[in-house]
Scaffold this motif. Structure first.
Motif, PDB file in Angstrom:
ATOM      1  N   LYS A  62       0.832  -1.203   0.000  1.00 16.82           N
ATOM      2  CA  LYS A  62       0.000   0.000   0.000  1.00 16.82           C
ATOM      3  C   LYS A  62       0.868   1.255   0.000  1.00 16.82           C
ATOM      4  O   LYS A  62       0.540   2.247  -0.664  1.00 16.82           O
ATOM      5  CB  LYS A  62      -0.930  -0.005   1.211  1.00 16.82           C
ATOM      6  N   ALA A  63       1.958   1.199   0.750  1.00 15.19           N
ATOM      7  CA  ALA A  63       2.867   2.348   0.790  1.00 15.19           C
ATOM      8  C   ALA A  63       3.486   2.584  -0.582  1.00 15.19           C
ATOM      9  O   ALA A  63       3.530   3.716  -1.075  1.00 15.19           O
ATOM     10  CB  ALA A  63       3.959   2.121   1.829  1.00 15.19           C
ATOM     11  N   TYR A  64       3.960   1.514  -1.223  1.00 11.34           N
ATOM     12  CA  TYR A  64       4.560   1.656  -2.543  1.00 11.34           C
ATOM     13  C   TYR A  64       3.525   2.152  -3.554  1.00 11.34           C
ATOM     14  O   TYR A  64       3.816   2.996  -4.409  1.00 11.34           O
ATOM     15  CB  TYR A  64       5.135   0.315  -3.017  1.00 11.34           C
ATOM     16  N   LEU A  65       2.306   1.627  -3.461  1.00 11.72           N
ATOM     17  CA  LEU A  65       1.247   2.018  -4.381  1.00 11.72           C
ATOM     18  C   LEU A  65       0.904   3.495  -4.215  1.00 11.72           C
ATOM     19  O   LEU A  65       0.691   4.206  -5.207  1.00 11.72           O
ATOM     20  CB  LEU A  65       0.002   1.165  -4.145  1.00 11.72           C
ATOM     21  N   VAL A  67       2.867   5.870  -3.321  1.00 13.16           N
ATOM     22  CA  VAL A  67       3.932   6.653  -3.939  1.00 13.16           C
ATOM     23  C   VAL A  67       3.749   6.700  -5.451  1.00 13.16           C
ATOM     24  O   VAL A  67       3.831   7.758  -6.078  1.00 13.16           O
ATOM     25  CB  VAL A  67       5.309   6.066  -3.581  1.00 13.16           C
ATOM     26  N   VAL A  68       3.485   5.544  -6.052  1.00 14.38           N
ATOM     27  CA  VAL A  68       3.303   5.478  -7.506  1.00 14.38           C
ATOM     28  C   VAL A  68       2.101   6.315  -7.940  1.00 14.38           C
ATOM     29  O   VAL A  68       2.161   7.054  -8.931  1.00 14.38           O
ATOM     30  CB  VAL A  68       3.129   4.016  -7.958  1.00 14.38           C
ATOM     31  N   LEU A  69       1.007   6.213  -7.192  1.00 10.97           N
ATOM     32  CA  LEU A  69      -0.186   6.978  -7.535  1.00 10.97           C
ATOM     33  C   LEU A  69       0.076   8.475  -7.455  1.00 10.97           C
ATOM     34  O   LEU A  69      -0.361   9.242  -8.316  1.00 10.97           O
ATOM     35  CB  LEU A  69      -1.344   6.597  -6.612  1.00 10.97           C
ATOM     36  N   ARG A  70       0.788   8.883  -6.419  1.00  8.78           N
ATOM     37  CA  ARG A  70       1.056  10.314  -6.272  1.00  8.78           C
ATOM     38  C   ARG A  70       1.959  10.827  -7.388  1.00  8.78           C
ATOM     39  O   ARG A  70       1.714  11.883  -7.968  1.00  8.78           O
ATOM     40  CB  ARG A  70       1.709  10.586  -4.910  1.00  8.78           C
ATOM     41  N   LEU A  71       2.994  10.061  -7.699  1.00 10.83           N
ATOM     42  CA  LEU A  71       3.919  10.483  -8.745  1.00 10.83           C
ATOM     43  C   LEU A  71       3.253  10.560 -10.117  1.00 10.83           C
ATOM     44  O   LEU A  71       3.608  11.381 -10.947  1.00 10.83           O
ATOM     45  CB  LEU A  71       5.117   9.534  -8.809  1.00 10.83           C
ATOM     46  N   SER A  72       2.287   9.675 -10.333  1.00 14.02           N
ATOM     47  CA  SER A  72       1.684   9.586 -11.662  1.00 14.02           C
ATOM     48  C   SER A  72       0.411  10.392 -11.834  1.00 14.02           C
ATOM     49  O   SER A  72      -0.032  10.606 -12.968  1.00 14.02           O
ATOM     50  CB  SER A  72       1.385   8.112 -11.989  1.00 14.02           C
ATOM     51  N   SER A  73      -0.184  10.857 -10.753  1.00 11.61           N
ATOM     52  CA  SER A  73      -1.502  11.489 -10.894  1.00 11.61           C
ATOM     53  C   SER A  73      -1.596  12.926 -10.398  1.00 11.61           C
ATOM     54  O   SER A  73      -2.479  13.665 -10.829  1.00 11.61           O
ATOM     55  CB  SER A  73      -2.556  10.650 -10.169  1.00 11.61           C
ATOM     56  N   GLU A  74      -0.724  13.360  -9.505  1.00  9.58           N
ATOM     57  CA  GLU A  74      -0.830  14.726  -9.006  1.00  9.58           C
ATOM     58  C   GLU A  74      -0.400  15.722 -10.083  1.00  9.58           C
ATOM     59  O   GLU A  74       0.529  15.450 -10.849  1.00  9.58           O
ATOM     60  CB  GLU A  74       0.009  14.912  -7.743  1.00  9.58           C
ATOM     61  N   PRO A  75      -1.064  16.862 -10.156  1.00  7.72           N
ATOM     62  CA  PRO A  75      -0.757  17.838 -11.217  1.00  7.72           C
ATOM     63  C   PRO A  75       0.644  18.423 -11.122  1.00  7.72           C
ATOM     64  O   PRO A  75       1.254  18.748 -12.135  1.00  7.72           O
ATOM     65  CB  PRO A  75      -1.824  18.923 -11.028  1.00  7.72           C
ATOM     66  N   VAL A  76       1.165  18.558  -9.889  1.00  5.05           N
ATOM     67  CA  VAL A  76       2.513  19.093  -9.697  1.00  5.05           C
ATOM     68  C   VAL A  76       3.403  18.020  -9.101  1.00  5.05           C
ATOM     69  O   VAL A  76       3.026  17.345  -8.139  1.00  5.05           O
ATOM     70  CB  VAL A  76       2.487  20.334  -8.772  1.00  5.05           C
ATOM     71  N   LEU A  77       4.579  17.846  -9.669  1.00  5.75           N
ATOM     72  CA  LEU A  77       5.518  16.843  -9.168  1.00  5.75           C
ATOM     73  C   LEU A  77       5.861  17.116  -7.706  1.00  5.75           C
ATOM     74  O   LEU A  77       6.089  18.269  -7.333  1.00  5.75           O
ATOM     75  CB  LEU A  77       6.800  16.862 -10.008  1.00  5.75           C
ATOM     76  N   PRO A  78       5.907  16.095  -6.873  1.00  6.73           N
ATOM     77  CA  PRO A  78       6.131  16.288  -5.431  1.00  6.73           C
ATOM     78  C   PRO A  78       7.606  16.487  -5.079  1.00  6.73           C
ATOM     79  O   PRO A  78       8.167  15.770  -4.258  1.00  6.73           O
ATOM     80  CB  PRO A  78       5.577  15.000  -4.828  1.00  6.73           C
ATOM     81  N   TYR A  79       8.234  17.464  -5.707  1.00  9.53           N
ATOM     82  CA  TYR A  79       9.617  17.797  -5.401  1.00  9.53           C
ATOM     83  C   TYR A  79       9.641  18.992  -4.454  1.00  9.53           C
ATOM     84  O   TYR A  79       8.837  19.910  -4.590  1.00  9.53           O
ATOM     85  CB  TYR A  79      10.398  18.166  -6.665  1.00  9.53           C
ATOM     86  N   ASN A  80      10.579  18.992  -3.541  1.00  8.01           N
ATOM     87  CA  ASN A  80      10.709  20.107  -2.596  1.00  8.01           C
ATOM     88  C   ASN A  80      12.129  20.658  -2.685  1.00  8.01           C
ATOM     89  O   ASN A  80      13.024  20.213  -1.967  1.00  8.01           O
ATOM     90  CB  ASN A  80      10.395  19.654  -1.174  1.00  8.01           C
ATOM     91  N   PHE A  81      12.323  21.621  -3.573  1.00  3.40           N
ATOM     92  CA  PHE A  81      13.663  22.162  -3.770  1.00  3.40           C
ATOM     93  C   PHE A  81      14.051  23.171  -2.698  1.00  3.40           C
ATOM     94  O   PHE A  81      15.220  23.527  -2.595  1.00  3.40           O
ATOM     95  CB  PHE A  81      13.798  22.743  -5.174  1.00  3.40           C
ATOM     96  N   ALA A  82      13.083  23.617  -1.911  1.00  6.91           N
ATOM     97  CA  ALA A  82      13.425  24.424  -0.745  1.00  6.91           C
ATOM     98  C   ALA A  82      14.193  23.557   0.256  1.00  6.91           C
ATOM     99  O   ALA A  82      15.168  24.002   0.869  1.00  6.91           O
ATOM    100  CB  ALA A  82      12.171  25.009  -0.107  1.00  6.91           C
ATOM    101  N   LYS A  83      13.762  22.308   0.397  1.00  9.49           N
ATOM    102  CA  LYS A  83      14.454  21.368   1.278  1.00  9.49           C
ATOM    103  C   LYS A  83      15.831  21.024   0.715  1.00  9.49           C
ATOM    104  O   LYS A  83      16.818  20.927   1.453  1.00  9.49           O
ATOM    105  CB  LYS A  83      13.617  20.104   1.459  1.00  9.49           C
ATOM    106  N   THR A  84      15.898  20.832  -0.596  1.00  9.85           N
ATOM    107  CA  THR A  84      17.183  20.561  -1.242  1.00  9.85           C
ATOM    108  C   THR A  84      18.166  21.694  -0.975  1.00  9.85           C
ATOM    109  O   THR A  84      19.322  21.468  -0.613  1.00  9.85           O
ATOM    110  CB  THR A  84      16.993  20.396  -2.760  1.00  9.85           C
ATOM    111  N   ALA A  85      17.676  22.924  -1.153  1.00 10.67           N
ATOM    112  CA  ALA A  85      18.527  24.092  -0.915  1.00 10.67           C
ATOM    113  C   ALA A  85      18.974  24.159   0.535  1.00 10.67           C
ATOM    114  O   ALA A  85      20.126  24.501   0.831  1.00 10.67           O
ATOM    115  CB  ALA A  85      17.769  25.364  -1.297  1.00 10.67           C
ATOM    116  N   GLU A  86      18.078  23.818   1.454  1.00  6.51           N
ATOM    117  CA  GLU A  86      18.410  23.839   2.873  1.00  6.51           C
ATOM    118  C   GLU A  86      19.502  22.826   3.199  1.00  6.51           C
ATOM    119  O   GLU A  86      20.434  23.116   3.964  1.00  6.51           O
ATOM    120  CB  GLU A  86      17.166  23.550   3.708  1.00  6.51           C
ATOM    121  N   VAL A  87      19.398  21.633   2.628  1.00  6.06           N
ATOM    122  CA  VAL A  87      20.403  20.592   2.860  1.00  6.06           C
ATOM    123  C   VAL A  87      21.769  21.047   2.345  1.00  6.06           C
ATOM    124  O   VAL A  87      22.799  20.904   3.032  1.00  6.06           O
ATOM    125  CB  VAL A  87      19.977  19.279   2.174  1.00  6.06           C
ATOM    126  N   ILE A  88      21.788  21.594   1.130  1.00  5.34           N
ATOM    127  CA  ILE A  88      23.043  22.074   0.550  1.00  5.34           C
ATOM    128  C   ILE A  88      23.623  23.210   1.384  1.00  5.34           C
ATOM    129  O   ILE A  88      24.823  23.242   1.679  1.00  5.34           O
ATOM    130  CB  ILE A  88      22.818  22.519  -0.906  1.00  5.34           C
TER     131      ILE A  88
END
Length: 230
Positions: A62-65, A67-88
């Protein structure tokens, strides 16, 4: 699903050369079901369905499913580049503190910090925008920018060495901005040693790669905010 969720930086699983090409990855691992995946029979001819706990197996699927559903169906990709910038940014701060000026001003990490801070500030605006889009066409344009951001930020956040290319093997474990981690070795070296200067030159090249990536990331975010009306 009632099990607690957590996250951490990924390690190498199978072939992950795509990180060098700027393609993000996600890997799920059940912490409570260790016996399901790591028994003596793991990856052998005896690794059969009878080894699985049906309830936990259902939970993981269910957890894997989801993730797949969210990646394939949400209008905006679930990327968080604010978090990426914070890590860097946090890693650059740590490295700059560790360096403590023992590079004789060659690496100029302060300039990288300013770029990372600017990227973080602008990425936060872009991520806020991503939660407000309703027009499918605008969301599609935003996704294009998010993919461009991934192409320039994922390699510097996950690359294991300066000289690897997009077809090379990734290391098993690595820190953020890993190509600058040899600063930890530099500070322990004698500046009169030829090896110190060789490593400093290598780190300068790595620093320039990070600088170029941050510049590109800022330019992408600037264009996205302008084109999308923010």
């Amino acid at each position: 699903m009632t099990e607690p969720l957590g996250s951490r930086r990924p390690w190498k699983v199978a072939d992950m050369t795509f990180l060098e090409s700027g393609i993000p990855s996600i890997y799920g691992s059940p912490q409570s079901g260790k016996e399901i995946f790591l028994g003596w029979w793991y990856h052998s001819e005896y690794d059969t369905i009878d080894k699985a706990d049906p309830e936990k197996f259902e939970m993981f699927l269910k957890a894997y499913l989801s993730v797949v559903l969210r990646l394939s169906s949400e209008p905006v990709l679930p990327y968080n580049f604010a978090k990426t910038a914070e890590v860097i940014l946090n890693e650059l701060r740590s490295l700059n503190e560790k360096l403590g000026g023992r590079d004789n001003g060659v690496l100029k990490l302060e300039a990288l910090l300013k770029k990372a801070e600017e990227f973080k500030s602008k990425a936060e605006r872009l991520m806020e925008l991503s939660t407000k889009l309703e027009n499918p066409e605008t969301a599609k344009k935003l996704n294009d920018y998010l993919i461009k951001l991934a192409r320039v930020t994922v390699p510097i956040n996950h690359s294991t060495t300066l000289y690897k290319g997009k077809y090379d093997y990734m290391g098993t474990r690595y820190k953020p901005v890993n190509i600058l981690q040899e600063i930890n070795e530099l500070v322990e070296m004698d500046p009169s040693d030829g090896r110190y200067h060789a490593l400093l030159t290598k780190l300068l090249r790595a620093r320039n790669r990070v600088s170029d990536a941050l510049t590109s990331a800022i330019e992408i975010v600037d264009e996205a905010l302008e084109k999308l009306g923010q």
